[in-house]
Design an enzyme around this catalytic site. Structure first.
Site, PDB file in Angstrom:
ATOM      1  N   LYS A  97      -2.197  12.228   8.455  1.00  0.00           N
ATOM      2  CA  LYS A  97      -1.171  12.146   9.507  1.00  0.00           C
ATOM      3  C   LYS A  97       0.178  11.812   8.890  1.00  0.00           C
ATOM      4  O   LYS A  97       0.269  11.217   7.803  1.00  0.00           O
ATOM      5  CB  LYS A  97      -1.523  11.105  10.574  1.00  0.00           C
ATOM      6  CG  LYS A  97      -1.587   9.634  10.104  1.00  0.00           C
ATOM      7  CD  LYS A  97      -0.239   8.920  10.013  1.00  0.00           C
ATOM      8  CE  LYS A  97      -0.372   7.517   9.434  1.00  0.00           C
ATOM      9  NZ  LYS A  97       0.849   6.985   8.828  1.00  0.00           N
ATOM     10  N   PRO A 113      -3.731  11.807  -0.630  1.00  0.00           N
ATOM     11  CA  PRO A 113      -3.395  10.702  -1.527  1.00  0.00           C
ATOM     12  C   PRO A 113      -3.741   9.345  -0.904  1.00  0.00           C
ATOM     13  O   PRO A 113      -3.748   9.201   0.323  1.00  0.00           O
ATOM     14  CB  PRO A 113      -1.880  10.835  -1.726  1.00  0.00           C
ATOM     15  CG  PRO A 113      -1.588  12.263  -1.445  1.00  0.00           C
ATOM     16  CD  PRO A 113      -2.576  12.701  -0.396  1.00  0.00           C
ATOM     17  N   VAL A 114      -4.011   8.371  -1.767  1.00  0.00           N
ATOM     18  CA  VAL A 114      -4.508   7.057  -1.344  1.00  0.00           C
ATOM     19  C   VAL A 114      -3.341   6.058  -1.238  1.00  0.00           C
ATOM     20  O   VAL A 114      -2.424   6.095  -2.066  1.00  0.00           O
ATOM     21  CB  VAL A 114      -5.541   6.557  -2.388  1.00  0.00           C
ATOM     22  CG1 VAL A 114      -6.057   5.170  -2.048  1.00  0.00           C
ATOM     23  CG2 VAL A 114      -6.708   7.550  -2.475  1.00  0.00           C
ATOM     24  N   ALA A 115      -3.385   5.189  -0.226  1.00  0.00           N
ATOM     25  CA  ALA A 115      -2.328   4.176  -0.002  1.00  0.00           C
ATOM     26  C   ALA A 115      -0.958   4.843  -0.008  1.00  0.00           C
ATOM     27  O   ALA A 115      -0.019   4.397  -0.668  1.00  0.00           O
ATOM     28  CB  ALA A 115      -2.394   3.055  -1.049  1.00  0.00           C
ATOM     29  N   GLY A 161       0.648   6.234   3.007  1.00  0.00           N
ATOM     30  CA  GLY A 161       1.328   6.378   4.303  1.00  0.00           C
ATOM     31  C   GLY A 161       0.853   7.599   5.057  1.00  0.00           C
ATOM     32  O   GLY A 161       1.470   8.025   6.030  1.00  0.00           O
ATOM     33  N   GLY A 199      -5.087   8.276   4.824  1.00  0.00           N
ATOM     34  CA  GLY A 199      -6.254   8.920   4.218  1.00  0.00           C
ATOM     35  C   GLY A 199      -7.525   8.091   4.371  1.00  0.00           C
ATOM     36  O   GLY A 199      -8.579   8.632   4.702  1.00  0.00           O
ATOM     37  N   SER A 254      -8.123   5.856   6.683  1.00  0.00           N
ATOM     38  CA  SER A 254      -8.461   5.875   8.110  1.00  0.00           C
ATOM     39  C   SER A 254      -9.115   7.203   8.476  1.00  0.00           C
ATOM     40  O   SER A 254     -10.056   7.246   9.283  1.00  0.00           O
ATOM     41  CB  SER A 254      -7.194   5.708   8.955  1.00  0.00           C
ATOM     42  OG  SER A 254      -6.555   4.495   8.634  1.00  0.00           O
ATOM     43  N   ALA A 255      -8.625   8.291   7.879  1.00  0.00           N
ATOM     44  CA  ALA A 255      -9.200   9.615   8.138  1.00  0.00           C
ATOM     45  C   ALA A 255     -10.665   9.645   7.706  1.00  0.00           C
ATOM     46  O   ALA A 255     -11.533  10.121   8.447  1.00  0.00           O
ATOM     47  CB  ALA A 255      -8.400  10.679   7.380  1.00  0.00           C
ATOM     48  N   ASP A 274      -4.957   3.206  12.625  1.00  0.00           N
ATOM     49  CA  ASP A 274      -4.740   4.655  12.565  1.00  0.00           C
ATOM     50  C   ASP A 274      -6.027   5.462  12.718  1.00  0.00           C
ATOM     51  O   ASP A 274      -5.989   6.695  12.729  1.00  0.00           O
ATOM     52  CB  ASP A 274      -4.134   5.041  11.200  1.00  0.00           C
ATOM     53  CG  ASP A 274      -2.713   4.521  11.021  1.00  0.00           C
ATOM     54  OD1 ASP A 274      -2.036   4.272  12.033  1.00  0.00           O
ATOM     55  OD2 ASP A 274      -2.293   4.371   9.857  1.00  0.00           O
TER      56      ASP A 274
HETATM   57  O1  C5P Z   1      -4.894  -1.711  11.258  1.00  0.00           O
HETATM   58  P1  C5P Z   1      -4.901  -1.708   9.774  1.00  0.00           P
HETATM   59  O2  C5P Z   1      -6.069  -2.461   9.206  1.00  0.00           O
HETATM   60  O3  C5P Z   1      -4.776  -0.338   9.184  1.00  0.00           O
HETATM   61  O4  C5P Z   1      -3.593  -2.494   9.338  1.00  0.00           O
HETATM   62  C1  C5P Z   1      -3.390  -2.910   8.009  1.00  0.00           C
HETATM   63  C2  C5P Z   1      -2.326  -3.993   7.974  1.00  0.00           C
HETATM   64  O5  C5P Z   1      -1.050  -3.434   8.298  1.00  0.00           O
HETATM   65  C3  C5P Z   1      -2.519  -5.126   8.947  1.00  0.00           C
HETATM   66  O6  C5P Z   1      -3.357  -6.144   8.411  1.00  0.00           O
HETATM   67  C4  C5P Z   1      -1.088  -5.625   9.141  1.00  0.00           C
HETATM   68  O7  C5P Z   1      -0.664  -6.418   8.040  1.00  0.00           O
HETATM   69  C5  C5P Z   1      -0.281  -4.336   9.082  1.00  0.00           C
HETATM   70  N1  C5P Z   1      -0.054  -3.765  10.421  1.00  0.00           N
HETATM   71  C6  C5P Z   1       0.836  -4.390  11.273  1.00  0.00           C
HETATM   72  N2  C5P Z   1       1.050  -3.878  12.521  1.00  0.00           N
HETATM   73  C7  C5P Z   1       0.419  -2.740  12.920  1.00  0.00           C
HETATM   74  C8  C5P Z   1      -0.484  -2.078  12.060  1.00  0.00           C
HETATM   75  C9  C5P Z   1      -0.703  -2.612  10.808  1.00  0.00           C
HETATM   76  O8  C5P Z   1       1.441  -5.419  10.930  1.00  0.00           O
HETATM   77  N3  C5P Z   1       0.651  -2.264  14.143  1.00  0.00           N
END
Ligand code: C5P
Length: 308
Positions: free
Chosen positions: A11, A99-101, A103, A106, A108-109, A141
């Protein structure tokens, strides 16, 4: 079912509005996701009783993918198995192209794809709402990777509403090779920048009407100008060299140039396939050696491609 393969897209965020930090450690978001034609493929296969989950990573970026329980796809399988009261004895193969980490969601996908595959392997027969609820627990995501297309994400990004769009948009994604950015670190940097600027309440975020109108009218020129990402300054503060690639892309006529999500991938909106190719050549000629992807969006979310 013994073996199920699921294809799942990356995404990008056409708009990412970030509100204040909530009590649960997340920020309230108003984002507009678009799924694009860069896919991982996840295969789940039955294995011998008692064998547990064995994880194999193939394709690109293999060294950067977590190969243990911290991999969200492993957790997705454990969740579905627990729901069914069965042992998660499977072989899980992740074919990486995203790609990893980066944005691009990936990880989450892969989790979304593993959910869909595990549902079939364990005969869980989860309905859409169940799948979305488990997905939301796994990560903000993950629900969008299930649905794909173009959608507004509220809450922490997990509350989805499909967005009306017309036609196909062309993008160039400029990755940062192996050098990912940590999502929590980028959100923390945004909090730091906001506090340093006086800490004014950022208010509840919204997706601007101009972005929605440009999508509906299939107007890439207007969409390019309306793209926005509240995490961009934070990602650029942590990785200042990304600014150069944005500047080069704008010089070569990119309609819009933005950091995707928490970065470091730069998403460039272009007119068509030819413009995409021209832009990758221009970036390469300026010494950008990281992998670049010419993609289109929107595309569907996680889809079963093989099942037997
Ligand atoms: O939801 P996810 O585990 O992918 O989020 C990873 C980190 O990104 C969270 O622990 C938080 O630090 C940050 N995050 C956030 N606000 C969001 C989504 C993610 O602060 N809406």
């Amino acid at each position: 079912m013994n073996r199920v393969s699921v294809r799942v897209p990356a995404k990008i965020n056409l708009h990412l509005g970030v509100g204040p930090l909530r009590a649960d450690g997340y920020h309230s978001l108003a984002t507009l996701y678009q799924a694009v034609s860069l896919h991982d493929q996840v295969t789940v296969e039955r294995a011998d009783p008692g064998s547990g989950i064995s994880l194999h990573i193939e394709g690109s970026f293999v060294e950067q993918v977590p190969a243990d329980r911290s991999n969200l796809a492993v957790r997705a399988i454990e969740e579905v198995a627990a729901r069914c009261g069965v042992a998660p004895d499977v072989q899980l193969t992740i074919g990486k192209a995203i790609p990893v980490a980066a944005g691009l969601a990936g990880g989450s996908a892969d989790a979304a794809a593993a959910l869909v595959a595990a549902d079939l392997i364990f005969g869980a027969e989860l309905d859409r709402d169940d799948l979305l609820a488990i997905a939301a627990r796994l990560g903000s995501d993950v629900p969008f990777a299930l649905t794909g297309g173009t959608a507004i994400g509220l809450g922490r990004g997990e509350l989805l509403t499909p967005a009306l769009t017309r036609g196909t948009f062309h993008w160039v994604l400029v990755s940062s090779g192996g050098a990912g950015l940590s999502t929590p670190a980028v959100f923390a940097e945004l909090d730091r920048l906001r506090a340093a600027a006086g800490g004014a309440d950022s208010g509840e975020p919204e997706v601007p009407a101009a972005v929605m109108q440009a999508l509906l009218a299939h107007d890439p020129l207007t969409l390019g100008r309306a793209l926005g990402n509240d995490l961009q300054e934070a990602a650029l503060a942590l990785r200042p060299q990304l600014r150069t690639r944005i500047d080069i892309a704008v010089d070569y006529g990119a309609l819009g140039a933005i950091i995707s999500g928490s970065g470091p991938t730069v998403a460039l909106l272009v007119r068509d396939e030819e413009h995409a190719l021209d832009l990758t050549v221009a970036l390469a000629s300026h010494g950008i050696a990281d992998p670049m992807f010419r993609v289109t969006g929107p595309v569907p979310g996680a889809r079963v491609v093989e099942a037997d």
